[in-house]
Write a protein that holds these residues in place. Structure first.
Motif, short mmCIF file in Angstrom:
data_model
loop_
_atom_site.label_atom_id
_atom_site.label_comp_id
_atom_site.label_asym_id
_atom_site.label_seq_id
_atom_site.Cartn_x
_atom_site.Cartn_y
_atom_site.Cartn_z
N PHE A 30 0.83 -1.21 0.00
CA PHE A 30 0.00 0.00 0.00
C PHE A 30 0.86 1.25 0.00
CE2 PHE A 30 -2.30 3.36 2.24
CZ PHE A 30 -3.42 3.45 1.45
N VAL A 31 1.88 1.27 0.86
CA VAL A 31 2.77 2.44 0.94
C VAL A 31 3.55 2.59 -0.35
CG1 VAL A 31 4.80 3.36 2.12
CG2 VAL A 31 2.90 2.43 3.43
N LYS A 32 3.96 1.47 -0.94
CA LYS A 32 4.72 1.53 -2.17
C LYS A 32 3.89 2.10 -3.31
CE LYS A 32 7.80 -1.29 -4.96
NZ LYS A 32 8.31 -2.64 -5.19
N SER A 33 2.61 1.77 -3.35
CA SER A 33 1.78 2.24 -4.46
C SER A 33 1.19 3.62 -4.20
CB SER A 33 0.68 1.24 -4.75
OG SER A 33 -0.15 1.08 -3.62
N TYR A 34 0.83 3.93 -2.95
CA TYR A 34 0.16 5.20 -2.66
C TYR A 34 0.94 6.12 -1.73
CZ TYR A 34 -3.97 3.03 -4.64
OH TYR A 34 -4.85 2.44 -5.48
N GLY A 35 2.09 5.66 -1.24
CA GLY A 35 2.84 6.44 -0.25
C GLY A 35 3.27 7.80 -0.74
N HIS A 36 3.79 7.88 -1.97
CA HIS A 36 4.26 9.17 -2.48
C HIS A 36 3.10 10.14 -2.66
CE1 HIS A 36 3.19 6.87 -6.05
NE2 HIS A 36 3.04 8.02 -6.69
N LYS A 37 1.93 9.63 -3.00
CA LYS A 37 0.77 10.51 -3.14
C LYS A 37 0.31 11.03 -1.78
CE LYS A 37 -0.82 8.32 -7.34
NZ LYS A 37 -1.85 7.53 -7.99
N ILE A 38 0.35 10.16 -0.77
CA ILE A 38 -0.05 10.57 0.58
C ILE A 38 0.93 11.60 1.12
CG2 ILE A 38 -0.33 9.76 2.95
CD1 ILE A 38 -1.36 7.11 1.74
N ILE A 39 2.23 11.38 0.91
CA ILE A 39 3.25 12.32 1.38
C ILE A 39 3.11 13.66 0.66
CG2 ILE A 39 5.73 12.77 1.39
CD1 ILE A 39 6.11 9.78 1.95
N ALA A 40 2.88 13.62 -0.67
CA ALA A 40 2.71 14.85 -1.43
C ALA A 40 1.48 15.63 -0.95
CB ALA A 40 2.59 14.54 -2.91
N LEU A 41 0.40 14.93 -0.70
CA LEU A 41 -0.81 15.60 -0.22
C LEU A 41 -0.59 16.18 1.18
CD1 LEU A 41 -3.75 16.23 -0.91
CD2 LEU A 41 -4.37 14.10 0.22
N GLY A 42 0.11 15.44 2.04
CA GLY A 42 0.41 15.94 3.38
C GLY A 42 1.29 17.18 3.34
N LEU A 43 2.32 17.18 2.48
CA LEU A 43 3.18 18.36 2.36
C LEU A 43 2.42 19.55 1.79
CD1 LEU A 43 6.52 16.77 1.14
CD2 LEU A 43 6.04 17.78 3.37
N LEU A 44 1.54 19.29 0.83
CA LEU A 44 0.72 20.38 0.29
C LEU A 44 -0.19 20.96 1.36
CD1 LEU A 44 -0.18 22.02 -2.17
CD2 LEU A 44 -1.87 20.23 -2.60
N LEU A 45 -0.79 20.11 2.16
CA LEU A 45 -1.65 20.56 3.25
C LEU A 45 -0.86 21.35 4.29
CD1 LEU A 45 -4.53 20.45 4.45
CD2 LEU A 45 -3.81 18.42 5.67
N LEU A 46 0.34 20.87 4.63
CA LEU A 46 1.19 21.58 5.58
C LEU A 46 1.58 22.96 5.04
CD1 LEU A 46 2.86 21.43 8.24
CD2 LEU A 46 4.74 20.60 6.83
N PHE A 47 1.95 23.04 3.77
CA PHE A 47 2.32 24.32 3.18
C PHE A 47 1.13 25.27 3.14
CE2 PHE A 47 2.41 27.04 -0.58
CZ PHE A 47 3.50 27.83 -0.27
N ALA A 48 -0.05 24.77 2.76
CA ALA A 48 -1.23 25.63 2.70
C ALA A 48 -1.60 26.15 4.08
CB ALA A 48 -2.40 24.85 2.10
N THR A 49 -1.47 25.32 5.10
CA THR A 49 -1.77 25.76 6.46
C THR A 49 -0.77 26.83 6.92
OG1 THR A 49 -2.63 23.57 6.94
CG2 THR A 49 -2.12 24.95 8.82
N TYR A 50 0.50 26.59 6.67
CA TYR A 50 1.53 27.55 7.07
C TYR A 50 1.35 28.88 6.33
CZ TYR A 50 6.09 29.74 7.51
OH TYR A 50 7.10 30.63 7.73
N TRP A 51 1.14 28.81 5.02
CA TRP A 51 1.00 30.02 4.22
C TRP A 51 -0.22 30.83 4.66
CZ3 TRP A 51 -2.67 31.82 0.74
CH2 TRP A 51 -2.29 32.93 0.02
N SER A 52 -1.33 30.14 4.89
CA SER A 52 -2.53 30.88 5.32
C SER A 52 -2.34 31.47 6.72
CB SER A 52 -3.76 29.98 5.28
OG SER A 52 -3.61 28.91 6.18
N SER A 53 -1.61 30.78 7.59
CA SER A 53 -1.37 31.31 8.93
C SER A 53 -0.54 32.58 8.89
CB SER A 53 -0.69 30.26 9.79
OG SER A 53 -0.34 30.79 11.04
#
Length: 142
Positions: A30-53
């Motif tokens: 599961f991590v091998k097939s979807y891990g990079h997408k989950i990490i990319a989405l998490g980093l995008l969410l972290l950046f959006a939260t930081y930028w909006s703050s």
């Protein structure tokens, strides 16, 4: 007679190990097939939260002869205060961040210069000349 099977516990242990290994293999797949997408989405969410703050909630506090400018979400702008210790922590964290960015930029810059402008290495042997041992072209018959 509770249990006549002497290998019952061993079977349970082997079954448990089998199920655990299957679960671990499923997790890795599961991590091998979807891990990079989950990490990319998490980093995008972290950046959006930081930028909006930092964009939506900047404010300044004047204490004594210093002005502390920072940003974070808060409920009520009129009752928003910080203690002297909190403002010192904000100041020290800002200094740490600015210093870290400056050092990282210098290291990356120096590494890039060394990477792009390498000194060429001479491959040919220059200590002794290449000797021709009396070889010549065959004679031409005219």
């Amino acid at each position: 007679m509770a249990d006549d099977d002497p290998f019952g516990n061993i079977r349970k242990i082997l079954l448990f190990r089998y199920l655990v290994i299957r679960r671990i293999n499923f997790t890795f797949a599961f991590v091998k097939s979807y891990g990079h997408k989950i990490i990319a989405l998490g980093l995008l969410l972290l950046f959006a939260t930081y930028w909006s703050s930092i964009t939506l909630f900047p404010h300044a506090h004047r204490i004594g002869d210093r002005v502390y400018v920072h940003s974070h979400p808060f409920a009520d702008a009129n009752n928003h205060t910080h203690s002297e210790q909190q403002l010192q922590v904000i100041e020290y964290l800002s200094l740490l961040l600015a210093t870290s960015v400056a050092i990282a930029t210098a290291v990356i810059h120096l590494t890039a210069i060394r990477y792009y402008f390498k000194v060429p290495v001479v491959v040919a042997r220059q200590s002794s000349p290449i000797r021709v041992c009396g070889l010549r072209a065959p004679p031409v018959m005219a």
